[in-house]
Motif scaffolding. Structure first.
Motif, PDB file in Angstrom:
ATOM      1  N   ARG A 201       0.801  -1.214   0.000  1.00 38.21           N
ATOM      2  CA  ARG A 201       0.000   0.000   0.000  1.00 38.21           C
ATOM      3  C   ARG A 201       0.846   1.283   0.000  1.00 38.21           C
ATOM      4  O   ARG A 201       0.366   2.335  -0.423  1.00 38.21           O
ATOM      5  N   PHE A 202       2.053   1.199   0.491  1.00 34.41           N
ATOM      6  CA  PHE A 202       2.916   2.379   0.618  1.00 34.41           C
ATOM      7  C   PHE A 202       4.068   2.283  -0.385  1.00 34.41           C
ATOM      8  O   PHE A 202       4.706   1.235  -0.509  1.00 34.41           O
ATOM      9  N   THR A 203       4.347   3.399  -1.046  1.00 37.50           N
ATOM     10  CA  THR A 203       5.439   3.463  -2.008  1.00 37.50           C
ATOM     11  C   THR A 203       6.271   4.716  -1.754  1.00 37.50           C
ATOM     12  O   THR A 203       5.723   5.820  -1.678  1.00 37.50           O
ATOM     13  N   ILE A 204       7.564   4.526  -1.636  1.00 34.69           N
ATOM     14  CA  ILE A 204       8.463   5.662  -1.424  1.00 34.69           C
ATOM     15  C   ILE A 204       9.178   5.987  -2.727  1.00 34.69           C
ATOM     16  O   ILE A 204       9.480   5.101  -3.532  1.00 34.69           O
ATOM     17  N   SER A 205       9.414   7.271  -2.940  1.00 31.96           N
ATOM     18  CA  SER A 205      10.121   7.705  -4.140  1.00 31.96           C
ATOM     19  C   SER A 205      10.926   8.955  -3.824  1.00 31.96           C
ATOM     20  O   SER A 205      10.781   9.532  -2.738  1.00 31.96           O
ATOM     21  N   ARG A 206      11.739   9.371  -4.764  1.00 29.83           N
ATOM     22  CA  ARG A 206      12.573  10.549  -4.522  1.00 29.83           C
ATOM     23  C   ARG A 206      12.638  11.418  -5.760  1.00 29.83           C
ATOM     24  O   ARG A 206      12.458  10.933  -6.882  1.00 29.83           O
TER      25      ARG A 206
END
Length: 118
Positions: free
Chosen positions: A66-71
């Motif tokens: 459910r959670f996605t990290i990006s930069r």
């Protein structure tokens, strides 16, 4: 060093939020930046983190669907996209910077409140 977190709020179950953390005063390419959260009456727990140098990520397994990290390297900013939010996701979310996988946190940002409620 400053970590400026934003994007929290009140959302209904099943909804989405996107948190942002803008880093200044650090050399992002040399650090890992990520998110912890602390729910009322519970200990702070790691959520997700990303290396600015190579983009490698780690997300708590129970949240990874459910959670996605990006930069965004150009903006020295990381994002946490949170989908299908549940009441148990209610917490203060803290941005942090430090060593690989944030095994050591050198800097904390201020928290941003996420409340999931109908």
């Amino acid at each position: 060093v400053q970590l400026q977190a934003s994007g929290g709020g009140l959302v209904q179950p099943g909804g989405s939020l996107k948190l942002s953390c803008a880093a200044s005063g650090v050399t992002p390419s040399s650090v890992t930046i990520g998110w912890f959260r602390q729910a009322p009456g519970k200990e702070r727990e790691g959520v997700s983190c990303i290396s600015f140098s190579d983009g490698s990520t780690f997300t708590q397994y129970s949240l990874s669907d459910r959670f996605t990290i990006s930069r965004d390297n150009a903006k020295n900013t990381i994002y946490l996209q949170m989908n299908n939010l549940k009441p148990e996701d209610t917490a203060v979310y803290y941005c942090a910077a430090g060593s690989t996988f944030l095994t050591r946190v050198d800097y904390w940002g201020q928290g941003t409140q996420v409340t999931v409620s109908s």
